[in-house]
Design an enzyme around this catalytic site. Sequence first.
Site, mmCIF file in Angstrom:
data_model
loop_
_atom_site.group_PDB
_atom_site.id
_atom_site.type_symbol
_atom_site.label_atom_id
_atom_site.label_comp_id
_atom_site.label_asym_id
_atom_site.label_seq_id
_atom_site.Cartn_x
_atom_site.Cartn_y
_atom_site.Cartn_z
ATOM 1 N N GLY A 268 0.822 -1.217 0.000
ATOM 2 C CA GLY A 268 0.000 0.000 0.000
ATOM 3 C C GLY A 268 0.849 1.257 0.000
ATOM 4 C CB CYS A 269 3.728 2.288 2.055
ATOM 5 S SG CYS A 269 2.879 2.198 3.646
ATOM 6 C CB THR A 270 5.098 0.387 -2.847
ATOM 7 O OG1 THR A 270 6.065 -0.047 -1.887
ATOM 8 C CG2 THR A 270 5.742 0.492 -4.216
ATOM 9 C CB ALA B 52 5.554 6.265 -2.341
#
Length: 155
Positions: free
Chosen positions: A46-48, A51
């Site tokens: 999710g963070c990738t 970003a």
Amino acid sequence: MATQLQLGDAAPDFTGTVTDGATVSLAAYRGRKLVLYFYPMDDTPGCTRQACSLRDTHAAIRARGAEILGVSAQDADSHRLFSDKYRLDFPLLADGGLAVAKAYGVAGSGIGGLLRQAAGVAERVTFLIDEAGKIAAIIRDPDCSDHGAEVLALL
């Protein structure tokens, strides 16, 4: 229990180390809009996606007078590896003690918040800070894959 920031509130000041080892503070962004986004952890799915969505819309975000600063609890070395791997063109702030997350009320509260803090992860929340340092918008449940478009719609 942390107080949640509201629209129009003064954004809490912060100082910390970013991806390239430099020290930044909220004051460095005065006079410009800032997209301050908190995310749980470098290099997770999710963070990738989040970003990379911001990276892909960074030029359009900048064209609207805003800078991007990501914040998570990992150290500058972790942020550097994450940035290099995904060619992120904006800095990531190391918030190892979650001091910035706590100031913004996104370190979590209650039992879940204690577990988050013990694990060293903040909630996924984005703050748009105006040129005067006030909270202009808050995205409390961002769509990771389309977060850049969400931010652009608010600028």
